[in-house]
Design an enzyme around this catalytic site. Structure first.
Site, mmCIF file in Angstrom:
data_model
loop_
_atom_site.group_PDB
_atom_site.id
_atom_site.type_symbol
_atom_site.label_atom_id
_atom_site.label_comp_id
_atom_site.label_asym_id
_atom_site.label_seq_id
_atom_site.Cartn_x
_atom_site.Cartn_y
_atom_site.Cartn_z
ATOM 1 N N ARG A 150 -15.726 1.823 0.872
ATOM 2 C CA ARG A 150 -15.254 2.896 1.753
ATOM 3 C C ARG A 150 -15.353 4.279 1.124
ATOM 4 O O ARG A 150 -15.081 5.275 1.775
ATOM 5 C CB ARG A 150 -13.793 2.639 2.136
ATOM 6 C CG ARG A 150 -13.593 1.368 2.898
ATOM 7 C CD ARG A 150 -12.150 0.906 2.894
ATOM 8 N NE ARG A 150 -11.263 1.693 3.726
ATOM 9 C CZ ARG A 150 -11.200 1.617 5.039
ATOM 10 N NH1 ARG A 150 -12.014 0.807 5.681
ATOM 11 N NH2 ARG A 150 -10.338 2.341 5.722
ATOM 12 N N ILE A 157 -14.621 -10.250 -1.351
ATOM 13 C CA ILE A 157 -14.193 -11.661 -1.399
ATOM 14 C C ILE A 157 -13.982 -12.168 0.036
ATOM 15 O O ILE A 157 -13.195 -11.600 0.802
ATOM 16 C CB ILE A 157 -12.871 -11.793 -2.199
ATOM 17 C CG1 ILE A 157 -13.068 -11.431 -3.672
ATOM 18 C CG2 ILE A 157 -12.284 -13.202 -2.042
ATOM 19 C CD1 ILE A 157 -13.859 -12.425 -4.489
ATOM 20 N N ARG A 158 -14.709 -13.211 0.377
ATOM 21 C CA ARG A 158 -14.589 -13.802 1.714
ATOM 22 C C ARG A 158 -14.383 -15.309 1.682
ATOM 23 O O ARG A 158 -13.864 -15.869 2.646
ATOM 24 C CB ARG A 158 -15.861 -13.509 2.552
ATOM 25 C CG ARG A 158 -16.124 -12.031 2.818
ATOM 26 C CD ARG A 158 -15.071 -11.442 3.758
ATOM 27 N NE ARG A 158 -15.264 -10.020 3.980
ATOM 28 C CZ ARG A 158 -14.736 -9.045 3.237
ATOM 29 N NH1 ARG A 158 -13.956 -9.349 2.198
ATOM 30 N NH2 ARG A 158 -14.949 -7.785 3.517
ATOM 31 N N SER A 162 0.827 -1.207 0.000
ATOM 32 C CA SER A 162 0.000 0.000 0.000
ATOM 33 C C SER A 162 0.860 1.255 0.000
ATOM 34 O O SER A 162 1.913 1.297 0.642
ATOM 35 C CB SER A 162 -0.888 0.003 1.244
ATOM 36 O OG SER A 162 -1.383 1.306 1.480
ATOM 37 N N LYS A 202 -7.015 0.435 -10.444
ATOM 38 C CA LYS A 202 -7.897 -0.138 -9.401
ATOM 39 C C LYS A 202 -9.019 0.847 -9.113
ATOM 40 O O LYS A 202 -8.763 2.034 -8.888
ATOM 41 C CB LYS A 202 -7.084 -0.405 -8.138
ATOM 42 C CG LYS A 202 -7.891 -0.908 -6.941
ATOM 43 C CD LYS A 202 -6.945 -1.393 -5.837
ATOM 44 C CE LYS A 202 -7.680 -1.918 -4.608
ATOM 45 N NZ LYS A 202 -8.030 -0.902 -3.634
ATOM 46 N N THR A 256 -4.578 3.386 -7.748
ATOM 47 C CA THR A 256 -5.931 3.421 -7.182
ATOM 48 C C THR A 256 -6.576 4.749 -7.541
ATOM 49 O O THR A 256 -6.071 5.820 -7.191
ATOM 50 C CB THR A 256 -5.882 3.205 -5.663
ATOM 51 O OG1 THR A 256 -5.326 1.914 -5.433
ATOM 52 C CG2 THR A 256 -7.265 3.270 -5.043
ATOM 53 N N TYR A 289 -0.974 5.974 -4.831
ATOM 54 C CA TYR A 289 -1.915 7.091 -4.819
ATOM 55 C C TYR A 289 -1.207 8.237 -5.523
ATOM 56 O O TYR A 289 -0.114 8.627 -5.107
ATOM 57 C CB TYR A 289 -2.290 7.500 -3.390
ATOM 58 C CG TYR A 289 -3.332 6.598 -2.757
ATOM 59 C CD1 TYR A 289 -4.505 6.282 -3.422
ATOM 60 C CD2 TYR A 289 -3.143 6.090 -1.472
ATOM 61 C CE1 TYR A 289 -5.461 5.468 -2.843
ATOM 62 C CE2 TYR A 289 -4.102 5.276 -0.885
ATOM 63 C CZ TYR A 289 -5.251 4.976 -1.572
ATOM 64 O OH TYR A 289 -6.199 4.170 -1.008
ATOM 65 N N HIS A 311 -13.303 -0.201 -3.478
ATOM 66 C CA HIS A 311 -12.506 0.119 -2.295
ATOM 67 C C HIS A 311 -13.157 -0.446 -1.024
ATOM 68 O O HIS A 311 -13.147 0.179 0.035
ATOM 69 C CB HIS A 311 -12.337 1.635 -2.180
ATOM 70 C CG HIS A 311 -11.034 2.071 -1.574
ATOM 71 N ND1 HIS A 311 -9.996 2.573 -2.306
ATOM 72 C CD2 HIS A 311 -10.600 2.095 -0.289
ATOM 73 C CE1 HIS A 311 -8.989 2.895 -1.509
ATOM 74 N NE2 HIS A 311 -9.332 2.605 -0.267
HETATM 75 C C1 FNR Z 1 -8.111 -0.291 2.162
HETATM 76 N N1 FNR Z 1 -7.989 -0.245 0.776
HETATM 77 C C2 FNR Z 1 -6.924 0.395 0.202
HETATM 78 N N2 FNR Z 1 -6.794 0.432 -1.143
HETATM 79 C C3 FNR Z 1 -5.724 1.014 -1.719
HETATM 80 O O1 FNR Z 1 -5.639 1.031 -2.943
HETATM 81 N N3 FNR Z 1 -4.756 1.575 -0.935
HETATM 82 C C4 FNR Z 1 -4.822 1.594 0.416
HETATM 83 O O2 FNR Z 1 -3.935 2.086 1.085
HETATM 84 C C5 FNR Z 1 -5.958 1.002 1.018
HETATM 85 N N4 FNR Z 1 -6.097 1.018 2.376
HETATM 86 C C6 FNR Z 1 -7.161 0.371 2.954
HETATM 87 C C7 FNR Z 1 -7.262 0.335 4.342
HETATM 88 C C8 FNR Z 1 -8.292 -0.391 4.940
HETATM 89 C C9 FNR Z 1 -8.372 -0.448 6.426
HETATM 90 C C10 FNR Z 1 -9.221 -1.086 4.130
HETATM 91 C C11 FNR Z 1 -10.316 -1.935 4.743
HETATM 92 C C12 FNR Z 1 -9.138 -1.031 2.767
HETATM 93 C C13 FNR Z 1 -8.942 -0.976 -0.087
HETATM 94 C C14 FNR Z 1 -8.481 -2.403 -0.316
HETATM 95 O O3 FNR Z 1 -7.370 -2.442 -1.168
HETATM 96 C C15 FNR Z 1 -9.597 -3.241 -0.943
HETATM 97 O O4 FNR Z 1 -10.068 -2.589 -2.084
HETATM 98 C C16 FNR Z 1 -10.750 -3.487 0.012
HETATM 99 O O5 FNR Z 1 -10.264 -3.879 1.271
HETATM 100 C C17 FNR Z 1 -11.674 -4.548 -0.552
HETATM 101 O O6 FNR Z 1 -12.799 -4.713 0.255
HETATM 102 P P1 FNR Z 1 -12.947 -5.958 1.264
HETATM 103 O O7 FNR Z 1 -12.976 -7.190 0.423
HETATM 104 O O8 FNR Z 1 -11.764 -5.907 2.176
HETATM 105 O O9 FNR Z 1 -14.221 -5.703 1.986
#
Ligand code: FNR
Length: 425
Positions: free
Chosen positions: A322, A353-354, A131, A295, A181, A155, A319
């Site tokens: 979120r 995905i779970r 990340s 992404k 992203t 980013y 994401h």
């Molecule tokens: C993320 N996600 C995320 N994506 C990304 O591109 N850079 C990042 O730094 C982060 N940081 C991040 C922090 C936290 C706490 C979460 C939960 C998610 C999004 C992540 O890559 C991914 O898209 C999601 O977690 C997918 O959803 P589920 O399957 O975890 O519910």
């Protein structure tokens, strides 16, 4: 030494035999139980940040419910005694079509942050996407991973020079692809975090890639104005001490120089660029020889534009719900994007995905691979590196069984034919 992804029967046997001795699995195998167990170990702020989504959480619900109308149609009497679910993606061989999604600020759940995850991923040969908001610099994680695959998630900041520096560091750290992203040019309206008044970055968490970066360090020499409206309370002083302690270098040196606060302010001013457009992608293309994936794509037209821009892959994602409350579930968006891309580049699926069945459904709908997100963070919170290994082994075993029991001995045997769409959906 590399752990093996045990075959599903081995994983099941190990768990049941331990059960005879009264030993439960290291972490729960049920995804909801995993989250509930991790919640008990996490601070309210950490849980809110990780589990929370935008607004009322509708998109997170859509990410899960979106799988329901797609029902699997198991096929019988196909020899599945020899199973191989390895695959290749952008020239990489993967033990199964799975990557770890980039997740920032892992120090919220484990003091060593990204390191145990990097070690777990490398021990199984599963790619980790570092990340941009990691708690540990990419070079430190990469050094623990040998030749195991890793990618870097970017980013796009307001400084193109910083973008280039991050990408060049990723190349040097042996990352084999860049994931940009796109869906977070502004932070979503995250009610759980807002109600706790909590954003980890303000405490200097999740900015390790920046403070380790020579361009960012140079940019820090032009300080930003103080953030408005802070009262000097006990909490504020405690936060400042924590920030100063976490920052690389000596505590007193950091306190004297004020570098930690300068870094946080610089990060806030730079971290994203809402003015980004499709035309900017040519800049990135010109600055890296690595494959670039986008992404956050949900619309087929955006997928077409990605192809026009010469991108090498697409990650269908919202994401993890979120960013936009009320967005469509990622699995619902997948077929449209797959049709638009028409096999020209790999399409990955992320968000929701779970289980192994989720993975199989995504692949049957045309995904080349999927990304696992929150569950590995919960596993990290519960049992560190061993927890992440267990979570990945559980998912791999579940996937293996979903595949074998629907009659697929290999990835090539997956087809849309395995799916039935529930009537009226
Ligand atoms: C993320 N996600 C995320 N994506 C990304 O591109 N850079 C990042 O730094 C982060 N940081 C991040 C922090 C936290 C706490 C979460 C939960 C998610 C999004 C992540 O890559 C991914 O898209 C999601 O977690 C997918 O959803 P589920 O399957 O975890 O519910």
């Amino acid at each position: 030494m590399r752990n093996t992804l045990f075959t599903a029967p081995d994983v099941q046997r190990g768990i049941y035999v331990n059960g005879l001795a009264g030993i439960r699995p290291l972490i729960p195998t049920d995804p909801d139980a995993l989250e509930a167990a991790a919640r008990r170990r996490m601070s309210p702020e950490a849980y809110a940040y990780i589990a929370g989504g935008a607004g009322t959480g509708l998109t997170m619900t859509a990410n899960r419910r979106g799988f329901d109308p797609h029902q699997l149609v198991p096929r019988m009497l196909r020899d599945v005694s020899v199973r191989d679910y390895s695959t290749s993606l952008l020239g990489m061989n993967l033990p199964l079509p799975l990557l770890l999604a980039p997740i920032g600020v892992l120090e919220m759940v484990h003091p060593a942050g990204d390191l145990p995850v990097a070690r777990a991923a490398a021990s199984l040969g599963i790619p980790m996407i570092f990340s941009n908001q990691a708690s540990v610099p990419m070079e430190t994680c990469a050094a623990e991973m040998g030749d195991s695959p890793r990618w870097f998630q970017l980013y796009w900041s307001k400084s193109d020079e910083l973008v280039v520096s991050l990408v060049q560091r990723a190349e040097r750290a042996g990352c084999r692809a860049i994931v940009v992203t796109l869906d977070t040019t502004l932070l979503g309206w995250r009610t759980r975090d807002l109600d706790l008044g909590y954003l980890p970055f303000l405490q200097g968490r999740g900015i390790a890639q920046y403070v380790a970066d020579p361009v960012f360090r140079r940019l820090m020499e032009q300080p930003e104005p103080a953030l408005p409206g802070r009262n000097v309370t006990f909490q504020a002083i405690r936060a400042l001490i924590g920030l100063t302690r976490r920052f690389p270098g000596s505590f007193w040196g950091n306190l004297r120089s004020g570098a930690p606060l300068t870094a946080v302010r610089k990060f806030i001013s730079l971290y994203s660029r809402p003015s980004l457009t499709w035309d900017d992608l040519a800049f990135l293309r010109a600055h890296t020889r690595l494959p670039v994936l986008l992404k956050g794509i949900l619309h087929p037209d955006d997928a077409r534009r990605a192809l026009d821009a010469g991108m090498d892959g697409i990650i269908v994602s919202n994401h993890g719900g979120r960013q936009v409350d009320g967005a469509l579930g990622a699995i619902e968006a997948l077929p449209g994007v797959v049709a638009a891309v028409a096999g020209r580049v790999p399409v990955l699926m992320d968000s929701g995905i779970r289980t192994g069945a989720d993975m199989l459904k995504a692949l049957a709908l045309g995904a080349s691979a999927v990304c696992l997100g929150r569950p590995y963070v919960y596993a990290l919170a519960l049992a560190g590196q061993a927890g992440v290994v267990a979570a990945l082994q559980h998912l791999a075993a579940d996937f293996e069984l979903a595949m074998a029991l629907t009659g697929c001995a290999g990835i090539r045997e997956i087809s849309p034919d395995l799916l039935h769409r529930r009537a009226g959906q």
